[in-house]
Write an enzyme that holds these catalytic residues in place. Structure first.
Site, PDB file in Angstrom:
ATOM      1  CE1 TYR A 189      12.312  16.970  12.489  1.00  0.00           C
ATOM      2  CE2 TYR A 189      10.952  15.950  10.803  1.00  0.00           C
ATOM      3  CZ  TYR A 189      12.158  16.046  11.473  1.00  0.00           C
ATOM      4  OH  TYR A 189      13.206  15.225  11.129  1.00  0.00           O
ATOM      5  CB  ALA A 237       7.586  24.994   9.237  1.00  0.00           C
ATOM      6  CE  LYS A 244      14.865  18.136  10.103  1.00  0.00           C
ATOM      7  NZ  LYS A 244      16.328  18.115  10.243  1.00  0.00           N
TER       8      LYS A 244
END
Ligand code: NAI
Length: 248
Positions: A161, A163, A165
């Site tokens: 998640y 990575a 974002k």
């Protein structure tokens, strides 16, 4: 309308703007769609959950389409159809996303790919599909929903998640450079927001200066600013809307 000089004082800050909003069936995307409609926008709403989208906007003057944003060919078709229906596209809100947490050792390649596909690749596919119309305007806007997890990924279990974002934040800056001057590209980084995605997670609001999680409308209002001409000199920005979780 000029990007630089027009600041409207009434509550129709998006009058006449045609805005694509992904993830509009739920949470932040849904509330943003409602706010943008109140502000005079014509909204084009996308979500992979077509039934929920239909139900949420039944009887309202919107264009809705069920599409999975990871399916690039379908995204191109749906966007082209919608643009034809409403006569163009002036802005994009990329709010579709999925959350994933779990120990890195157990993170399957499928789960990794799914999170990156939806949160990062899907965001890119939607922007790219909208480009022919965005580029033809005097000014257009893109707002991506990243996350505090992309700014400060300091909690366990967030590899995929965070990575994805962090990728959205970098994508925002790269596109702001690439698409200037007539397309402004910014992103917001919410902390914990009271939506279905946050069900089952317990935020430690002790880490938040404001000691509470956000209402989705508080994220929507930040995106209204970044979509309206009130932010005419803002591009490539990463706006934390997180009650002060990441500033220290
Ligand atoms: P939500 O789960 O309430 O809504 C997300 C929507 O995206 C759903 O309607 C879902 O069907 C749609 N969606 C998911 N995958 C899709 C796909 N492949 N194609 C099309 N639509 C798809 O979640 P919420 O909270 O509204 O999240 C919106 C964005 O905000 C996400 O990008 C999320 O990562 C981000 N965010 C949320 C936070 C929170 O605490 N709720 C915190 C920080 C960021």
């Amino acid at each position: 309308m000029s990007n630089n000089s027009s600041i409207q004082s009434d509550s129709q800050r998006l009058a006449g703007r045609r805005i694509v909003i992904t993830g509009a069936a739920s949470g932040i995307g849904r509330v943003t769609a409602r706010l943008f409609m109140e502000e005079g926008a014509k909204v084009i709403l996308l979500d992979r959950n077509a039934d929920a989208l239909q139900t949420a906007f039944e009887g309202l003057d919107t264009v809705v389409a069920g599409v999975d944003i990871t399916r690039d060919n379908e995204v191109v078709k749906v966007i082209a159809q919608a643009a034809e229906t409403v006569g163009g596209i002036d802005g994009v809100i990329n709010a579709a996303g999925i959350m994933f947490t779990g120990p890195t050792a157990d993170l399957s390649p499928q789960s990794w790919r799914q999170v990156i596909d939806v949160n990062l690749s899907g965001t890119f596919f939607v922007i790219q599909a909208c480009l022919p119309w965005l580029k033809s305007n005097d000014f257009s806007t893109v707002v991506n929903v990243a996350s505090g997890a992309g700014l400060l990924p300091n909690a366990p279990g967030l590899a995929a998640y965070a990575a994805s974002k962090g990728g959205v934040i970098a994508l925002t800056k790269a596109l702001a450079a690439d698409l200037a001057p007539n397309i402004r590209v910014n992103c917001v980084c919410p902390g914990m927001v009271d939506t279905p995605m946050a069900d089952g997670f317990r935020a430690n609001v002790g880490n938040y200066a404001l000691k509470r999680i956000a209402d989705p409308a508080e994220i929507a209002r930040a995106m209204l600013f970044l979509t309206s001409s009130e932010s005419s000199y803002v591009t490539g920005a990463t706006l934390a809307v997180d009650g002060g979780r990441t500033f220290h």
